[in-house]
Design an enzyme around this catalytic site. Structure first.
Site, short mmCIF file in Angstrom:
data_model
loop_
_atom_site.label_atom_id
_atom_site.label_comp_id
_atom_site.label_asym_id
_atom_site.label_seq_id
_atom_site.Cartn_x
_atom_site.Cartn_y
_atom_site.Cartn_z
N THR A 12 0.85 -1.19 0.00
CA THR A 12 0.00 0.00 0.00
C THR A 12 0.89 1.24 0.00
O THR A 12 1.99 1.23 0.55
CB THR A 12 -0.95 0.03 1.21
N GLY A 13 0.40 2.31 -0.62
CA GLY A 13 1.25 3.47 -0.78
C GLY A 13 2.45 3.14 -1.64
O GLY A 13 3.59 3.48 -1.31
N GLY A 14 2.18 2.48 -2.78
CA GLY A 14 3.27 1.95 -3.59
C GLY A 14 3.64 2.77 -4.81
O GLY A 14 4.34 2.26 -5.69
N THR A 15 3.21 4.03 -4.86
CA THR A 15 3.43 4.80 -6.09
C THR A 15 4.72 5.59 -6.10
O THR A 15 5.13 6.10 -7.15
CB THR A 15 2.26 5.77 -6.34
N GLY A 17 8.64 6.63 -3.63
CA GLY A 17 9.46 6.50 -2.44
C GLY A 17 9.67 5.07 -1.98
O GLY A 17 9.98 4.18 -2.76
N ILE A 18 9.49 4.86 -0.68
CA ILE A 18 9.75 3.55 -0.07
C ILE A 18 8.84 2.47 -0.65
O ILE A 18 9.28 1.36 -0.93
CB ILE A 18 9.58 3.65 1.46
N GLY A 19 7.57 2.79 -0.82
CA GLY A 19 6.63 1.80 -1.36
C GLY A 19 7.00 1.35 -2.76
O GLY A 19 6.99 0.15 -3.06
N SER A 138 8.10 4.67 12.12
CA SER A 138 8.96 5.84 11.92
C SER A 138 9.77 6.07 13.19
O SER A 138 9.30 5.77 14.29
CB SER A 138 8.12 7.08 11.62
N TYR A 151 1.76 13.12 13.92
CA TYR A 151 2.35 12.04 13.12
C TYR A 151 3.09 11.05 14.01
O TYR A 151 2.92 9.83 13.88
CB TYR A 151 3.30 12.63 12.08
#
Length: 248
Positions: A12-15, A17-19, A138, A151
């Protein structure tokens, strides 16, 4: 043969950076990967960049109907899930006196509620109750940062959840671990700091024991380790990928 040959993974959040780096790593090691993102144009770009053995599914993890759609697609197309990297999240700077209800609700909706149900709804797809789940934490969940309390609290909540989930999953072979990056050069990092980025990078060179910020690929390597059988006796751990920042 790659170490994830025949495995089905979800990032998830794979578009970006880290993902994105992790999805690419999984594919390079033989997995078929599903990635999610909220914006279709970014999703299409990521799929094109990865190039093969990848499907993009648009959705917002804070919306349970989007998660149901996502897992229905995976179930219909592949019938199982072996690896889940619950990576999607947001964050922004606001000092205590400027925190808004909207910021709190949105941050916890995505980072905490979204992650809870991303994990919960995946469980039935793990074949024979075997698999690996990695949650993005984090260093902000462990050390203080000015104007970053909401956050940080959301990431500390994830750490606490994982400690409890490993007890809920006792009797299965589903492992759950946390990867906690420090400063990592990603598009989100650039956006977060804006014009102050160069100052942040210089500060990192002086304060981070490794003397630098990290790269998405360095985090992807850690996630790959936690996803693989190489970490078969690890569950409930928090692996910091931060150049030593949270240890001093």
């Amino acid at each position: 043969m790659g170490k994830f040959e025949g495995k089905i993974a979800l990032v998830t959040g794979g578009t970006s950076g880290i993902g994105l780096a992790t999805a690419q790593k999984f594919v390079n090691e033989g997995a078929y990967v599903y990635i999610t993102g909220r914006r279709q144009n970014e999703l299409d770009k990521a799929v094109n960049q990865i190039g093969k053995n990848v499907t993009g599914v648009q959705g917002d993890i804070s919306k349970l109907e989007d998660l149901d759609k996502l897992y229905d697609i995976i179930k219909q197309e592949k019938g199982k899930l072996d690896i889940l990297f619950a990576n999607a999240g947001i964050g922004n700077f606001l000092p205590l006196g400027e925190i808004t209800e909207e910021q709190v609700d949105r941050t916890f909706d995505i980072n905490v509620k979204g992650t809870i149900f991303t994990v919960q709804k995946a469980l039935s797809l793990f074949p024979d109750k075997v698999g690996s789940i990695i949650v993005t934490g984090s260093t902000a969940g462990s050390i203080g940062n000015p104007a970053f309390s909401v956050y940080g609290a959301s990431k500390a909540a994830l750490r606490a959840l994982v400690r409890n989930w490993i007890l809920d999953l006792k009797g299965t072979e589903i492992r759950v671990n946390v990867v906690s990056p420090g400063g990592i050069l990603t598009p989100a990092y650039d956006e977060l700091f804006g014009d102050a980025l160069e100052e942040v990078l210089e500060n990192s060179r002086n304060t981070v024991p490794a003397g630098k910020v990290g790269t998405p690929e360095e985090v992807a390597n850690a996630v790959s380790f936690l996803a693989s059988d190489e970490s078969s006796y690890l569950t409930g751990v928090e692996l910091f990928v931060d150049g030593g920042l949270a240890q001093v």
